[in-house]
Write a protein that holds these residues in place. Structure first.
Motif, PDB file in Angstrom:
ATOM      1  N   ALA A   1       0.849  -1.193   0.000  1.00  0.00           N
ATOM      2  CA  ALA A   1       0.000   0.000   0.000  1.00  0.00           C
ATOM      3  C   ALA A   1       0.882   1.240   0.000  1.00  0.00           C
ATOM      4  O   ALA A   1       1.805   1.362   0.801  1.00  0.00           O
ATOM      5  CB  ALA A   1      -0.909   0.008   1.229  1.00  0.00           C
ATOM      6  N   VAL A   2       0.591   2.147  -0.877  1.00  0.00           N
ATOM      7  CA  VAL A   2       1.348   3.393  -0.985  1.00  0.00           C
ATOM      8  C   VAL A   2       0.593   4.490  -0.247  1.00  0.00           C
ATOM      9  O   VAL A   2      -0.601   4.672  -0.446  1.00  0.00           O
ATOM     10  CB  VAL A   2       1.562   3.784  -2.471  1.00  0.00           C
ATOM     11  CG1 VAL A   2       2.237   5.133  -2.576  1.00  0.00           C
ATOM     12  CG2 VAL A   2       2.364   2.718  -3.183  1.00  0.00           C
ATOM     13  N   ALA A   3       1.289   5.237   0.643  1.00  0.00           N
ATOM     14  CA  ALA A   3       0.647   6.327   1.383  1.00  0.00           C
ATOM     15  C   ALA A   3       0.365   7.481   0.438  1.00  0.00           C
ATOM     16  O   ALA A   3       1.179   7.767  -0.444  1.00  0.00           O
ATOM     17  CB  ALA A   3       1.551   6.785   2.514  1.00  0.00           C
ATOM     18  N   PRO A   4      -0.790   8.117   0.606  1.00  0.00           N
ATOM     19  CA  PRO A   4      -1.081   9.295  -0.226  1.00  0.00           C
ATOM     20  C   PRO A   4      -0.038  10.388  -0.028  1.00  0.00           C
ATOM     21  O   PRO A   4       0.541  10.509   1.063  1.00  0.00           O
ATOM     22  CB  PRO A   4      -2.446   9.759   0.267  1.00  0.00           C
ATOM     23  CG  PRO A   4      -2.972   8.690   1.149  1.00  0.00           C
ATOM     24  CD  PRO A   4      -1.824   7.821   1.555  1.00  0.00           C
ATOM     25  N   LEU A   5       0.173  11.151  -1.074  1.00  0.00           N
ATOM     26  CA  LEU A   5       1.192  12.197  -1.060  1.00  0.00           C
ATOM     27  C   LEU A   5       0.965  13.185   0.083  1.00  0.00           C
ATOM     28  O   LEU A   5       1.905  13.587   0.761  1.00  0.00           O
ATOM     29  CB  LEU A   5       1.198  12.932  -2.405  1.00  0.00           C
ATOM     30  CG  LEU A   5       2.420  13.781  -2.696  1.00  0.00           C
ATOM     31  CD1 LEU A   5       3.691  12.952  -2.599  1.00  0.00           C
ATOM     32  CD2 LEU A   5       2.315  14.400  -4.083  1.00  0.00           C
ATOM     33  N   GLY A   6      -0.290  13.552   0.338  1.00  0.00           N
ATOM     34  CA  GLY A   6      -0.608  14.487   1.416  1.00  0.00           C
ATOM     35  C   GLY A   6      -0.160  13.963   2.765  1.00  0.00           C
ATOM     36  O   GLY A   6       0.354  14.707   3.605  1.00  0.00           O
ATOM     37  N   GLN A   7      -0.346  12.647   2.968  1.00  0.00           N
ATOM     38  CA  GLN A   7       0.043  12.021   4.243  1.00  0.00           C
ATOM     39  C   GLN A   7       1.568  12.048   4.411  1.00  0.00           C
ATOM     40  O   GLN A   7       2.079  12.347   5.483  1.00  0.00           O
ATOM     41  CB  GLN A   7      -0.477  10.588   4.266  1.00  0.00           C
ATOM     42  CG  GLN A   7      -0.642  10.010   5.656  1.00  0.00           C
ATOM     43  CD  GLN A   7      -1.234   8.599   5.611  1.00  0.00           C
ATOM     44  OE1 GLN A   7      -1.671   8.138   4.565  1.00  0.00           O
ATOM     45  NE2 GLN A   7      -1.234   7.935   6.740  1.00  0.00           N
ATOM     46  N   VAL A   8       2.258  11.746   3.331  1.00  0.00           N
ATOM     47  CA  VAL A   8       3.723  11.771   3.361  1.00  0.00           C
ATOM     48  C   VAL A   8       4.220  13.174   3.681  1.00  0.00           C
ATOM     49  O   VAL A   8       5.102  13.371   4.518  1.00  0.00           O
ATOM     50  CB  VAL A   8       4.312  11.289   2.010  1.00  0.00           C
ATOM     51  CG1 VAL A   8       5.821  11.511   1.973  1.00  0.00           C
ATOM     52  CG2 VAL A   8       3.973   9.823   1.787  1.00  0.00           C
TER      53      VAL A   8
END
Length: 67
Positions: A1-8
């Motif tokens: 699962a890839v974290a959304p850019l905003g979360q990163v």
């Protein structure tokens, strides 16, 4: 699962804040220690000057007594 850019981005900001806080805290400690070291070195210099005066006095007394 890839974290959304905003979360990163949010996690990166939190990490940056923590690093700044930690750096600031350690920087403060280092400044205090450096200041304490400077005060100790001043006292050492004063003690050295006092010892030099004592040595000169003892030397002068020795010359008066023995020569």
């Amino acid at each position: 699962a890839v974290a959304p850019l905003g979360q990163v981005s949010e996690l990166a900001e939190q990490l940056e804040e923590r690093l700044f806080h930690r750096y600031g805290f350690h920087n403060g400690l280092i400044q205090e220690r450096l200041q304490a070291l400077g005060e100790v070195l001043e006292r050492v210099e004063e003690a050295q000057a006092e010892l030099r005066r004592i040595c000169c006095t003892v030397e002068a007394a020795y010359q008066d007594l023995c020569l």
